[in-house]
Write a protein that holds these residues in place. Structure first.
Motif, PDB file in Angstrom:
ATOM      1  N   ASN A 194      42.704  51.135  49.621  1.00  9.35           N
ATOM      2  CA  ASN A 194      43.550  52.248  49.760  1.00  9.35           C
ATOM      3  C   ASN A 194      43.410  52.404  51.276  1.00  9.35           C
ATOM      4  OD1 ASN A 194      44.813  53.127  47.673  1.00  9.35           O
ATOM      5  ND2 ASN A 194      43.306  54.054  46.785  1.00  9.35           N
ATOM      6  N   SER A 195      42.585  51.948  51.971  1.00  7.45           N
ATOM      7  CA  SER A 195      42.499  52.459  53.543  1.00  7.45           C
ATOM      8  C   SER A 195      43.585  51.573  54.399  1.00  7.45           C
ATOM      9  CB  SER A 195      41.110  52.411  53.952  1.00  7.45           C
ATOM     10  OG  SER A 195      40.820  50.764  54.110  1.00  7.45           O
ATOM     11  N   ASN A 196      43.440  51.557  55.574  1.00  7.94           N
ATOM     12  CA  ASN A 196      44.421  50.983  56.566  1.00  7.94           C
ATOM     13  C   ASN A 196      43.994  49.657  56.331  1.00  7.94           C
ATOM     14  OD1 ASN A 196      45.867  53.152  57.157  1.00  7.94           O
ATOM     15  ND2 ASN A 196      44.477  53.836  59.051  1.00  7.94           N
ATOM     16  N   HIS A 197      42.833  49.300  56.977  1.00  6.43           N
ATOM     17  CA  HIS A 197      42.753  47.728  56.905  1.00  6.43           C
ATOM     18  C   HIS A 197      42.120  47.197  55.740  1.00  6.43           C
ATOM     19  CE1 HIS A 197      43.834  48.506  61.047  1.00  6.43           C
ATOM     20  NE2 HIS A 197      42.998  49.197  61.255  1.00  6.43           N
ATOM     21  N   GLY A 198      42.164  47.976  54.672  1.00  5.14           N
ATOM     22  CA  GLY A 198      41.273  47.800  53.448  1.00  5.14           C
ATOM     23  C   GLY A 198      41.658  46.513  52.957  1.00  5.14           C
ATOM     24  N   VAL A 199      43.176  46.057  52.771  1.00  4.17           N
ATOM     25  CA  VAL A 199      43.336  44.859  52.392  1.00  4.17           C
ATOM     26  C   VAL A 199      42.624  43.587  53.098  1.00  4.17           C
ATOM     27  CG1 VAL A 199      45.139  43.297  51.566  1.00  4.17           C
ATOM     28  CG2 VAL A 199      45.548  45.806  51.767  1.00  4.17           C
ATOM     29  N   PHE A 200      42.614  43.602  54.315  1.00  2.00           N
ATOM     30  CA  PHE A 200      41.896  42.702  55.080  1.00  2.00           C
ATOM     31  C   PHE A 200      40.539  42.517  54.779  1.00  2.00           C
ATOM     32  CE2 PHE A 200      39.944  41.191  59.128  1.00  2.00           C
ATOM     33  CZ  PHE A 200      40.328  39.920  59.092  1.00  2.00           C
ATOM     34  N   LEU A 201      39.706  43.705  54.893  1.00  2.00           N
ATOM     35  CA  LEU A 201      38.314  43.661  54.293  1.00  2.00           C
ATOM     36  C   LEU A 201      38.160  43.232  52.942  1.00  2.00           C
ATOM     37  CD1 LEU A 201      37.194  47.306  55.783  1.00  2.00           C
ATOM     38  CD2 LEU A 201      36.226  45.001  56.287  1.00  2.00           C
ATOM     39  N   VAL A 202      38.960  43.541  52.129  1.00  2.00           N
ATOM     40  CA  VAL A 202      38.768  43.071  50.636  1.00  2.00           C
ATOM     41  C   VAL A 202      38.831  41.727  50.733  1.00  2.00           C
ATOM     42  CG1 VAL A 202      39.662  43.258  48.398  1.00  2.00           C
ATOM     43  CG2 VAL A 202      39.279  45.270  49.706  1.00  2.00           C
ATOM     44  N   ILE A 203      39.875  41.111  51.610  1.00  2.00           N
ATOM     45  CA  ILE A 203      40.011  39.727  51.284  1.00  2.00           C
ATOM     46  C   ILE A 203      38.624  39.024  51.945  1.00  2.00           C
ATOM     47  CG2 ILE A 203      41.191  37.654  52.648  1.00  2.00           C
ATOM     48  CD1 ILE A 203      43.613  39.186  52.474  1.00  2.00           C
ATOM     49  N   VAL A 204      38.096  39.616  52.922  1.00  2.00           N
ATOM     50  CA  VAL A 204      36.862  38.840  53.540  1.00  2.00           C
ATOM     51  C   VAL A 204      35.797  38.992  52.587  1.00  2.00           C
ATOM     52  CG1 VAL A 204      35.158  39.095  55.263  1.00  2.00           C
ATOM     53  CG2 VAL A 204      37.515  39.529  56.006  1.00  2.00           C
ATOM     54  N   ALA A 205      35.712  40.310  51.791  1.00  2.00           N
ATOM     55  CA  ALA A 205      34.821  40.436  51.066  1.00  2.00           C
ATOM     56  C   ALA A 205      34.933  39.566  49.547  1.00  2.00           C
ATOM     57  CB  ALA A 205      34.777  41.949  50.203  1.00  2.00           C
ATOM     58  N   VAL A 206      36.469  39.272  49.476  1.00  2.03           N
ATOM     59  CA  VAL A 206      36.414  38.402  48.245  1.00  2.03           C
ATOM     60  C   VAL A 206      36.109  36.813  48.514  1.00  2.03           C
ATOM     61  CG1 VAL A 206      38.394  37.162  47.177  1.00  2.03           C
ATOM     62  CG2 VAL A 206      38.379  39.525  47.012  1.00  2.03           C
ATOM     63  N   LEU A 207      36.197  36.528  49.946  1.00  2.00           N
ATOM     64  CA  LEU A 207      35.761  35.188  50.277  1.00  2.00           C
ATOM     65  C   LEU A 207      34.303  35.241  50.401  1.00  2.00           C
ATOM     66  CD1 LEU A 207      38.099  34.588  53.252  1.00  2.00           C
ATOM     67  CD2 LEU A 207      37.899  33.350  51.003  1.00  2.00           C
ATOM     68  N   GLY A 208      33.906  36.374  50.747  1.00  2.00           N
ATOM     69  CA  GLY A 208      32.438  36.365  50.618  1.00  2.00           C
ATOM     70  C   GLY A 208      31.772  36.280  49.178  1.00  2.00           C
ATOM     71  N   SER A 209      32.308  36.804  48.220  1.00  2.00           N
ATOM     72  CA  SER A 209      31.850  36.611  46.989  1.00  2.00           C
ATOM     73  C   SER A 209      32.149  35.325  46.402  1.00  2.00           C
ATOM     74  CB  SER A 209      32.596  37.452  46.221  1.00  2.00           C
ATOM     75  OG  SER A 209      32.586  39.039  46.687  1.00  2.00           O
ATOM     76  N   ALA A 210      33.197  34.788  46.903  1.00  2.00           N
ATOM     77  CA  ALA A 210      33.224  33.216  46.334  1.00  2.00           C
ATOM     78  C   ALA A 210      32.372  32.445  46.706  1.00  2.00           C
ATOM     79  CB  ALA A 210      34.822  32.994  46.766  1.00  2.00           C
ATOM     80  N   LEU A 211      31.816  32.587  48.207  1.00  2.00           N
ATOM     81  CA  LEU A 211      30.827  31.821  48.842  1.00  2.00           C
ATOM     82  C   LEU A 211      29.491  31.969  47.941  1.00  2.00           C
ATOM     83  CD1 LEU A 211      31.387  32.206  52.678  1.00  2.00           C
ATOM     84  CD2 LEU A 211      31.942  30.150  51.326  1.00  2.00           C
TER      85      LEU A 211
END
Lengths: 461, 497
Positions: free
Chosen positions: A387-404
């Motif tokens: 929901n935050s401003n740069h949230g989508v970007f951070l979540v993408i990074v977090a998703v990639l992190g989880s995938a690794l």
């Protein structure tokens, strides 16, 4: 406050019980004391001594975090009998130090003053420096202790420096006065400098990159039970201290530090997970995994809602449970094989299916596979951050992190499950306590994953 | 009436628990029994289903319990025609897959059968859940059992790296889907399907969501260029794993595209994104078929053929969607895709089982080392041919009707695209007939052939039951089309509105 007193008294009694009998007494006293403390923390009367001279404020959130850290410590105490059975002496001191560190944690859950924050951080850290070096004959343990101590001293320096700047600009140590100052003077340079210094200091404590360098070595060198304590209880305490400070104390100047924090998170998520992939040792892998989890937890500062504290508590509890789950398996393997490379786990599922299962489910929970508590925790944080401003970007990074991350968790699961012959002798069984703790962890991880609302029901919101 | 659906959901779950605990040789019979009961319940639901297209609510057997107030999600399950078709596929194939392993001496058999039932539980959940979060959870639940099946019972030497690759690949995809769903959820009241459909998103936001969610489906299907995990995993999995993966699990993505992707993100589909997907799908059709032609490993041939066929389904679904969004209501492609889903599930499972039979006879997966089996195994030759023809889409087999409707839908979208996509029919005949010719006729090694026996009772019953479906639905495809018609109309209408 009464919980704090009970834990402290337990620690003192446990410390002196070492005079009579090495270890055993201390462990039982610790378990008893923790159960009493837990019971007290569930009572409404624990608001007794609730507000103490604007230094310590025992709120509902304090109670929530106190409860989950006590539960985690209790689980580790149950494992202690098996984990420390090689330690011929000084066991009671280790138990007492764990309790002292927990006191530091409890102070951090309710501080209302920078001095109390400083005291809490130090009471939490100093026992850890000692505990990290508990294996006196092991070089790595010594290295861990000295490294942790030096880095901790640095962090303390940053913290004090930051507090000095804050005091210089605000003229008070009180958290709420600091908040008021931040709201009315959001661009005061000295104040912002103090905020950033304190942010760095606490990033050291919770092992957020780029201040995480100490953690893999310290986690690796310390005795495994202590590592589990660091990865669970210390992380809970450190993160809630950070959360309390950043949302209450520095809540008025959020836009001044949130971007810096976001950069920390991105570095943490990518670096820790990539480094985790490169590990060949399970304990080091778990150290990097712990660093990466600091990255996911950090998402709590983005898109804050009234549920954020609850989300934080849920994630931390889920993570602490899983940590204990994996480490109990690791302690068993380390004890039998005297090493913790991935190869050492080969075929564990054949001789100790329950232990292998608890480790596997815990790691799936850490990776965020549905029907585990970890998934619900990740879900809550991701959806909040989105929901935050740069949230989508951070979540993408977090998703990639989880995938690794799933790749390195899978390596350990493969080692345990996918080998036809076991490298363990079936004569070396684990103790009954161990199996009971394993069943409890499996049950809680799955129940919280299936019915997340129960968490609020049990621990109170 | 929700008791029936509850039975469908809980029976495999409880059953898998029972089978796990049943450390006896007869656990395979227990598993088969549970799967058969499940199949009968599905048949009963089908017979009982109201197919009249005028029904206002396409959903039947709904279950709706509040679940988590924090997640704003509820335990909401229900069946419409599309779910029913996929439930039929799952629950018909599951007992056949379990039966297909009866001749083998499976190690840790209770774990093996328990995992298959657990997988079935996840699949039923995916096909019936009407809540975004629930869908995601079941989607992931299916991943763990299949990973263990592929990892524990796969080809000894290579299984680790490929199963890990498979898991990581699909997990990345799923996480992106989760991110996409959360994004929609943040703009809607809850995770309930209708709320997700009505989320207020502008075109940019929808495009982001579209690619996030599509990525998960593209990996699972797989769509070119996300297919690299698929041939390896299919090749090194045990036969039952390949059957589960290609026969049913892949269909989760076909279902997901229609149930979630189309109604939630119509704007990018009407724009450039929808066309990109169709192009990717058509590239995949030709690419997969061409690679299948040069393969010598029979499981790889089937894997690439599956990849190629799936491309046509995706192209059809999106072609219909684009045409509909341009103003002419069209559900032909989606209908064809669902008919093809059912047919492909049956055929590809059959083909993988034939590969298994061939492997047992020749001790090799290399088709160059085979030959002449038709002389000594006539029963196998006939049944194999029927399933093969079904897969090729010869008229009067189940593969024909779906392929025909799909090509028609793609033609309505763009003539050239249909011509290129139509190559699949020709190329498929090339590689499958070559495979069949090599294995069944040609010069065989007499020493090997003299020891080979025709089908055993188990093998015969598996292949024969599949062949029955190939022929019956080849001649009477109408029931499937009627079954999915009203729910597809509902979905495509909610896309436009």
């Amino acid at each position: 406050m009464s919980v704090l007193i009970i834990v402290f008294l337990t620690a003192v009694v446990a410390l002196f019980s070492g005079v009579f009998e090495q270890g055993k007494f201390a462990r039982y006293i610790g378990i008893l004391g923790l159960i009493i403390a837990l019971w007290v923390s569930f009572m409404p009367e624990c608001a007794f001594f609730g507000q103490y001279k604007h230094m310590y404020d025992y709120t509902a959130n304090t109670a929530l975090f106190t409860k989950i850290s006590i539960v985690t410590t209790l689980l580790l105490f149950f494992l202690g009998g098996f984990a420390f059975s090689n330690h011929r002496s000084h066991q009671s001191e280790l138990y007492a130090l764990m309790l002292f560190a927990l006191c530091g944690g409890i102070i951090l859950f309710g501080y209302q003053n920078m001095v109390t924050l400083f005291l809490g951080v130090e009471i939490l850290s100093i026992p850890l420096y000692v505990m990290a070096g508990a294996n006196k004959t092991d070089l790595r343990s010594n290295e861990a202790s000295i490294k942790y101590f030096l880095m901790g001293a640095f962090a303390t320096g940053f913290l004090l420096f930051g507090i000095a700047f804050i005091y210089g600009s605000v003229g008070s140590f009180d958290l709420y006065k600091i908040q008021d100052f931040g709201v009315s003077n959001p661009h005061n340079v000295m104040f912002i400098l103090g905020v950033l210094l304190i942010l760095c200091a606490l990033a050291f404590k919770v092992a957020l990159a780029p201040f995480h360098m100490w953690s893999p070595d310290v986690y690796f060198g310390a005795p495994s039970l202590i590592t589990a304590f660091m990865a669970s209880v210390v992380k809970i305490s450190g993160f809630f201290a950070l959360f309390r400070l950043m949302t209450i104390g520095f809540g008025g100047v959020t836009e001044e530090w949130i971007n810096v924090f976001g950069v920390f998170l991105i570095i943490t998520l990518l670096l820790a997970n990539v480094m985790g992939l490169a590990q060949t040792n399970a304990k080091r892998m778990l150290a990097y995994s712990s660093v990466s989890h600091a990255g996911y937890i950090g998402l709590v500062f983005f898109g804050m809602t009234s549920l954020s504290t609850y989300n934080l508590a849920f994630y931390l509890f889920a993570y602490a449970l899983s940590t204990v789950g994996v480490f109990m398996c690791l302690i068993y393997v380390e004890k039998l094989k005297r090493e913790t490379s991935f190869g050492a786990f080969k075929g564990l599922a054949k001789t100790e299916p329950l232990l292998a299962t608890v480790a596997a489910i815990s790691m799936l929970s850490m990776a965020g596979i549905p029907l585990t508590a970890g998934f619900m925790g990740k879900f809550a944080l991701f959806s909040q951050a989105m929901n935050s401003n740069h949230g989508v970007f951070l979540v993408i990074v977090a998703v990639l992190g989880s995938a690794l991350s799933i790749a390195y968790y899978l390596r350990l699961i493969i080692s345990m499950f996918f080998f036809k012959e076991s490298t363990f002798k079936s004569s070396e069984k684990v103790t009954l306590t161990y199996n009971i703790v394993a069943v409890c962890i499996i049950a809680s991880v799955i129940v919280l994953g299936v019915a997340p609302d129960l968490f609020a029901g049990v621990f109170g919101l | 009436m929700s008791g029936l659906l509850l039975t469908l959901l809980l029976l495999p779950l409880v059953g898998s628990g029972l089978v796990f605990a049943w450390k006896d040789k007869s656990s395979k019979y227990l598993a088969l029994g549970i799967a058969l009961v499940q199949m009968l319940v599905t048949f009963y639901i089908t017979a009982d289903f109201d197919f009249t297209p005028t029904v206002d609510s396409v959903l039947q057997h709904e279950i709706n319990y509040p679940w988590s107030q924090f997640m704003k999600s509820s335990l909401h399950f229900g069946i419409d025609g599309m779910s029913l078709l996929l439930l039929l596929l799952t629950n018909i194939l599951a007992p056949i897959i379990i039966l297909s392993s009866f001749n083998e001496n499976v190690s840790y058999r209770n774990t093996f059968y328990g995992l298959i039932l657990l997988m079935q539980f996840g699949l039923v959940g995916v096909f019936t859940s009407l809540d975004g979060l629930l869908f995601y959870i079941f989607w992931e639940v299916t991943l763990i059992p299949i990973w263990f099946i592929a990892g524990l019972w796969g080809q000894e030497n290579k299984r680790m790296e490929f199963t890990t690759k498979f898991f990581v690949y699909t997990f990345i995809g799923s996480l992106f889907m989760l991110a996409g769903l959360i994004y929609v959820y943040n703009h809607s009241a809850s995770f309930a399907l209708t709320d997700l459909y009505n989320a207020q998103l502008n075109e940019t936001q929808q495009t982001v969501v579209f690619w996030f969610i599509f990525f998960a489906f593209a990996v699972k299907l797989p769509v070119f260029p996300f297919h690299t995990w698929q041939p390896d995993t299919y090749t090194y999995s045990p036969t039952q794993g390949s059957m589960l993966l290609s026969g049913i699990m892949l269909k989760m993505a076909v279902y997901g595209v229609m149930r979630y992707l189309l109604p939630i993100t119509p704007l990018p589909i009407a724009g450039i994104s929808g066309q990109i997907v169709i192009i990717l799908a058509i590239v995949g059709i030709v690419h997969g078929a061409l690679i299948a032609i040069i393969q010598t490993d029979m499981k790889r041939i089937i894997a690439y053929s599956s990849f190629s066929h799936v491309g046509l389904m995706v192209a059809g679904i999106f072609a219909s969607a684009v045409i509909t969004l341009r103003g002419t209501f069209n559900i032909e492609g989606a209908e064809g895709a669902l008919v093809q889903t059912f047919a492909h599930g049956i055929n590809v499972a059959g083909l993988f089982y034939c590969c298994d039979i061939l492997y047992k006879r020749f001790k090799s997966r290399d088709i160059r080392q085979m030959g002449g089996l038709a002389k000594v195994a006539p029963k196998f030759a006939v049944l194999f041919l029927i399933i093969l023809l079904g897969s090729m889409g010869v008229p009067l087999t189940n593969g024909f009707i779906g392929e025909f409707i799909l090509l028609k839908a793609v033609y309505d979208f763009n003539g050239l695209a249909a011509v290129i996509a139509g190559l699949t029919v020709i190329l498929c005949a090339v590689y499958l007939l070559r495979f069949y010719g090599k294995a069944m006729f040609g010069q065989g090694d007499d020493a090997v052939l003299s020891t080979v026996k025709d089908l055993s009772a188990v093998e015969f019953s598996v292949l024969a039951s599949l062949a029955v479906f190939v022929i019956v639905f080849g001649i009477f495809p109408q029931p499937i089309i009627e079954m999915v018609n009203s729910s597809l109309k509902f979905i495509y209408q909610s896309m436009v509105s």
